[in-house]
Design a protein around this motif. Structure first.
Motif, PDB file in Angstrom:
ATOM      1  N   ALA A  32      35.124  35.953  43.618  1.00 54.43           N
ATOM      2  CA  ALA A  32      35.600  37.150  44.308  1.00 54.43           C
ATOM      3  C   ALA A  32      35.477  36.973  45.818  1.00 54.43           C
ATOM      4  N   ALA A  33      34.381  36.327  46.253  1.00 57.61           N
ATOM      5  CA  ALA A  33      34.197  36.050  47.686  1.00 57.61           C
ATOM      6  C   ALA A  33      35.228  35.038  48.170  1.00 57.61           C
ATOM      7  N   GLN A  34      35.503  34.023  47.347  1.00 59.27           N
ATOM      8  CA  GLN A  34      36.535  33.047  47.711  1.00 59.27           C
ATOM      9  C   GLN A  34      37.875  33.746  47.933  1.00 59.27           C
ATOM     10  N   ARG A  35      38.236  34.614  46.998  1.00 64.16           N
ATOM     11  CA  ARG A  35      39.503  35.327  47.151  1.00 64.16           C
ATOM     12  C   ARG A  35      39.480  36.216  48.393  1.00 64.16           C
ATOM     13  N   ALA A  36      38.362  36.933  48.614  1.00 66.95           N
ATOM     14  CA  ALA A  36      38.276  37.834  49.766  1.00 66.95           C
ATOM     15  C   ALA A  36      38.413  37.076  51.079  1.00 66.95           C
ATOM     16  N   ALA A  80      46.945  47.768  21.681  1.00 63.63           N
ATOM     17  CA  ALA A  80      48.063  47.475  20.789  1.00 63.63           C
ATOM     18  C   ALA A  80      49.407  47.767  21.465  1.00 63.63           C
ATOM     19  N   ALA A  81      49.442  48.818  22.269  1.00 62.93           N
ATOM     20  CA  ALA A  81      50.693  49.209  22.923  1.00 62.93           C
ATOM     21  C   ALA A  81      50.995  48.373  24.158  1.00 62.93           C
ATOM     22  N   HIS A  82      49.952  47.907  24.825  1.00 64.60           N
ATOM     23  CA  HIS A  82      50.135  47.170  26.087  1.00 64.60           C
ATOM     24  C   HIS A  82      49.286  45.893  26.085  1.00 64.60           C
ATOM     25  N   PRO A  83      49.612  44.924  25.241  1.00 61.37           N
ATOM     26  CA  PRO A  83      48.803  43.692  25.179  1.00 61.37           C
ATOM     27  C   PRO A  83      48.970  42.854  26.443  1.00 61.37           C
ATOM     28  N   CYS A  84      47.897  42.202  26.831  1.00 60.10           N
ATOM     29  CA  CYS A  84      47.939  41.243  27.934  1.00 60.10           C
ATOM     30  C   CYS A  84      47.810  39.839  27.338  1.00 60.10           C
ATOM     31  N   GLU A  85      47.522  38.860  28.160  1.00 63.43           N
ATOM     32  CA  GLU A  85      47.297  37.481  27.705  1.00 63.43           C
ATOM     33  C   GLU A  85      48.525  36.893  27.007  1.00 63.43           C
ATOM     34  N   GLN A  86      49.715  37.181  27.511  1.00 62.25           N
ATOM     35  CA  GLN A  86      50.919  36.658  26.877  1.00 62.25           C
ATOM     36  C   GLN A  86      51.192  35.206  27.246  1.00 62.25           C
ATOM     37  N   SER A  87      50.653  34.748  28.376  1.00 65.15           N
ATOM     38  CA  SER A  87      50.803  33.347  28.765  1.00 65.15           C
ATOM     39  C   SER A  87      49.662  32.960  29.680  1.00 65.15           C
ATOM     40  N   ALA A  88      49.319  31.661  29.707  1.00 59.29           N
ATOM     41  CA  ALA A  88      48.230  31.183  30.554  1.00 59.29           C
ATOM     42  C   ALA A  88      48.548  31.359  32.021  1.00 59.29           C
ATOM     43  N   GLY A  89      49.830  31.234  32.381  1.00 58.05           N
ATOM     44  CA  GLY A  89      50.213  31.323  33.778  1.00 58.05           C
ATOM     45  C   GLY A  89      50.396  32.735  34.289  1.00 58.05           C
ATOM     46  N   ALA A  90      50.541  33.713  33.376  1.00 55.82           N
ATOM     47  CA  ALA A  90      50.704  35.114  33.774  1.00 55.82           C
ATOM     48  C   ALA A  90      49.964  36.016  32.796  1.00 55.82           C
ATOM     49  N   PRO A  91      48.640  35.850  32.677  1.00 57.17           N
ATOM     50  CA  PRO A  91      47.879  36.606  31.666  1.00 57.17           C
ATOM     51  C   PRO A  91      47.797  38.088  31.952  1.00 57.17           C
ATOM     52  N   SER A 125      44.114  36.186  39.499  1.00 58.49           N
ATOM     53  CA  SER A 125      45.049  36.936  40.336  1.00 58.49           C
ATOM     54  C   SER A 125      45.208  36.330  41.726  1.00 58.49           C
ATOM     55  N   TYR A 126      44.730  35.110  41.903  1.00 59.46           N
ATOM     56  CA  TYR A 126      44.875  34.449  43.204  1.00 59.46           C
ATOM     57  C   TYR A 126      44.897  32.948  42.995  1.00 59.46           C
ATOM     58  N   LEU A 127      45.229  32.213  44.035  1.00 60.02           N
ATOM     59  CA  LEU A 127      45.282  30.758  43.992  1.00 60.02           C
ATOM     60  C   LEU A 127      44.181  30.189  44.873  1.00 60.02           C
ATOM     61  N   PRO A 128      43.135  29.587  44.300  1.00 58.66           N
ATOM     62  CA  PRO A 128      42.084  28.988  45.128  1.00 58.66           C
ATOM     63  C   PRO A 128      42.663  27.886  46.027  1.00 58.66           C
ATOM     64  N   TYR A 168      44.768  29.218  34.243  1.00 57.80           N
ATOM     65  CA  TYR A 168      45.570  30.009  35.175  1.00 57.80           C
ATOM     66  C   TYR A 168      45.657  29.325  36.534  1.00 57.80           C
ATOM     67  N   PHE A 169      44.526  28.876  37.042  1.00 62.70           N
ATOM     68  CA  PHE A 169      44.522  28.232  38.361  1.00 62.70           C
ATOM     69  C   PHE A 169      45.376  26.965  38.356  1.00 62.70           C
ATOM     70  N   ARG A 170      45.270  26.179  37.284  1.00 61.04           N
ATOM     71  CA  ARG A 170      46.076  24.954  37.205  1.00 61.04           C
ATOM     72  C   ARG A 170      47.564  25.286  37.153  1.00 61.04           C
ATOM     73  N   ALA A 171      47.904  26.334  36.413  1.00 62.06           N
ATOM     74  CA  ALA A 171      49.311  26.732  36.320  1.00 62.06           C
ATOM     75  C   ALA A 171      49.863  27.140  37.678  1.00 62.06           C
ATOM     76  N   ARG A 172      48.974  27.612  38.543  1.00 61.38           N
ATOM     77  CA  ARG A 172      49.380  27.993  39.904  1.00 61.38           C
ATOM     78  C   ARG A 172      49.322  26.829  40.872  1.00 61.38           C
ATOM     79  N   GLY A 173      48.839  25.662  40.411  1.00 59.46           N
ATOM     80  CA  GLY A 173      48.803  24.474  41.255  1.00 59.46           C
ATOM     81  C   GLY A 173      47.504  24.253  41.999  1.00 59.46           C
ATOM     82  N   ALA A 174      46.417  24.916  41.575  1.00 56.23           N
ATOM     83  CA  ALA A 174      45.131  24.771  42.262  1.00 56.23           C
ATOM     84  C   ALA A 174      44.427  23.488  41.843  1.00 56.23           C
ATOM     85  N   ALA A 175      43.599  22.968  42.747  1.00 52.40           N
ATOM     86  CA  ALA A 175      42.755  21.804  42.459  1.00 52.40           C
ATOM     87  C   ALA A 175      41.459  22.302  41.839  1.00 52.40           C
ATOM     88  N   VAL A 176      41.439  22.482  40.519  1.00 58.52           N
ATOM     89  CA  VAL A 176      40.283  23.029  39.832  1.00 58.52           C
ATOM     90  C   VAL A 176      39.750  22.016  38.832  1.00 58.52           C
TER      91      VAL A 176
END
Length: 505
Positions: free
Chosen positions: A234-238, A370-381, A401-404, A430-438
């Motif tokens: 959270a501090a990294q993102r901030a 059930a009505a609003h599921p998340c986690e539909q894809s690794a790149g946009a969970p 929600s951010y790219l390190p 998620y980070f890898r899908a966004r192109g981060a060095a993780v």
């Protein structure tokens, strides 16, 4: 080898007790709070008084600086086997405490404190300008939790041993609501507040460096364990959101943190609660309520009647977990009612009489899931739109929600019963899908011959094996999160930071 067993037992006892005790504080805002205007930047992060030296009592002597030999003896006396993980101290260490201005979860002015561990000595790893490591601590139910108290605080002592004694200047915030803070609650897993608190603590520490003789090399690292793993990212993102030259991270590392907070909540309410759930859930809800997330109109909307009257601002406090249970403030493990469905096999201990969460509240959560599921894809969970107020809050504070922008390590253990390892794998994906060095590190994995984390992994395997042989699988499970994974992920994080620093110069 025996020392690994002792270390696992002692660290597990110390840190798990810190995670399973607490009490009550006054105040509370059952219907939420109004957010005042944010404090001006020059005030946030400013010092309240000057940095104060913290003495440590060693054999009757009050010492403000612990030489490498004295520190080594102190560490082993406190917890046999610490040096087997941390290594022999290379530097003397002095401890300071700073008190600073920050904000609470509602944006209200408040104060907090932080520890500064200063390495000194004639060696090149101690006497020259040194990198600053911002360290975020794990969950504690004790409002008195203080990272400057290395005599009594297990996590503080381990951070001093693994990082400061090896040449890192460590800044360890206690967070608003802890360590002498006047805030009557803690903004637990509130991404915005906790990231801001870390930044304010670092600003305050930096303004103290000249007075206490610290020479900052300009290299900045951030890490933390459990809740602190979440807070570190959270501090990294901030810092990235500030988008200025004030904070430029060299590297970051999250250790066993609940980064995938939305999924964590969905799986918990879906029938698979985790160790500590009867504390974690109300503490999250309390933080959300203070931040005007409108989780409930009154506590009885969420909690069973026997708990509703006293649960607001319950943690952190001063009572122990056994006292909280014996006083009827919290159930030991029964988060949901015995007949509440669904129940995931293997998690029946979290369903029973005297449960905390109302069944109709859980049903409403599950209907929204059930009505609003998340986690539909690794790149946009988080590509979802929940309507339930708690699910909205968890989604808002999920760290996928951010790219390190700096090299980032995520360390954990795949059998963690407290913070599921899917938090690490999901965040890394998620980070890898966004192109981060993780870099993802399962500390509970057999090391290969050329594994850069071979030493930490081998140490973990040895400690786990000895603990299991001596005390059985139950001891491994109860010590896993805090007693086994924590010290070896910390050692691996240090190795990772040193490798990044070697490359970047």
């Amino acid at each position: 080898m025996r020392s690994f067993q002792t270390l696992a037992l002692s660290l597990g006892l110390g840190m798990l007790l810190a995670a399973c005790s607490g009490g009550t504080t006054t105040g509370g805002t059952p219907a939420g709070v109004t957010n005042p205007a944010p404090l001006p930047v020059p005030i946030r992060g400013s010092l309240v008084g000057q940095a104060a030296s913290v003495a440590v009592n060693i054999a009757g002597a009050s010492l403000t600086t612990l030489s490498p030999s004295v520190l080594a003896g102190f560490l082993e006396s406190a917890q046999t086997g610490t040096l087997a993980v941390a290594g022999q101290p290379q530097c003397a260490v002095s401890v300071y405490r700073v008190h600073y201005n920050t904000i609470g979860g509602a944006g209200e002015p408040t104060d907090a404190s932080a520890a500064i561990f200063v390495p000194t000595g004639s060696g090149s790893s101690c006497g020259n300008s040194r990198p600053v490591l911002l360290y975020a601590h794990g969950t504690s139910l004790q409002k008195s939790y203080d990272m400057a108290d290395i005599a009594n605080n297990t996590e503080a002592r381990l951070a001093a041993a693994v990082f400061a004694a090896q040449g890192f200047i460590v800044v360890a915030p206690n967070y608003a609501g802890y360590g002498g803070s006047s805030l009557g609650y803690h903004p637990y897993l509130d991404r915005v507040q906790e990231g801001a608190d870390m930044i304010d603590a670092l600003r305050a520490a930096r303004s103290s460096f000249t007075a206490i003789g610290v020479r900052d090399s300009g290299k900045l690292l951030v890490t933390g364990y459990s809740q602190g793993g979440y807070v570190a990212l959270a501090a990294q993102r901030a810092m990235q959101d500030l988008n200025n030259a004030e904070f430029t991270l060299t590297a970051a590392a999250g250790m066993s943190g609940p980064y995938a907070l939305s999924r964590f909540g969905d799986e918990l309410f879906g029938g698979a609660p985790r160790d500590g759930a009867t504390v974690i859930v109300p503490t999250i809800i309390n933080a959300a309520q203070h931040a005007s997330a409108a989780i409930y109109g009154k506590p009885a909307d969420v909690y069973e009647a026997q708990y509703a009257a006293t649960i607001t601002d319950l943690v952190p406090g001063s009572l122990g977990s056994s006292e909280l249970v014996s006083l009827g403030r919290l159930p030991a493990t029964a988060l949901f009612a015995a007949d509440s469905m669904p129940q995931t096999p293997g998690y029946t201990q979290y369903f029973g009489a005297g449960n905390l969460i109302r069944s109709d509240y859980r049903a409403a959560y599950l209907a929204d899931l059930a009505a609003h599921p998340c986690e539909q894809s690794a790149g946009a969970p988080l590509n979802c739109a929940p309507a339930h107020s708690l699910r909205k809050w968890l989604l808002r504070n999920d760290l996928r929600s951010y790219l390190p922008m700096a090299p980032t390590l995520l360390c954990g253990g795949h059998d963690d019963p407290t913070v599921p390892y899917f938090n690490t794998t999901a965040a890394a994906a998620y980070f890898r899908a966004r192109g981060a060095a993780v870099t993802e590190l399962d500390i509970d994995d057999t090391p290969s011959l050329n594994d850069p984390f071979r030493s930490a992994k081998s140490g973990f395997v040895a400690a786990r094996t000895i603990l299991r042989a001596a005390n059985g699988d139950g001891a491994v499970a109860s010590s896993y999160h805090a007693g086994l994974v924590a010290p070896f992920c910390m050692a691996a994080t240090r190795d990772y930071f040193e490798s990044v620093l070697a490359v970047k110069g």
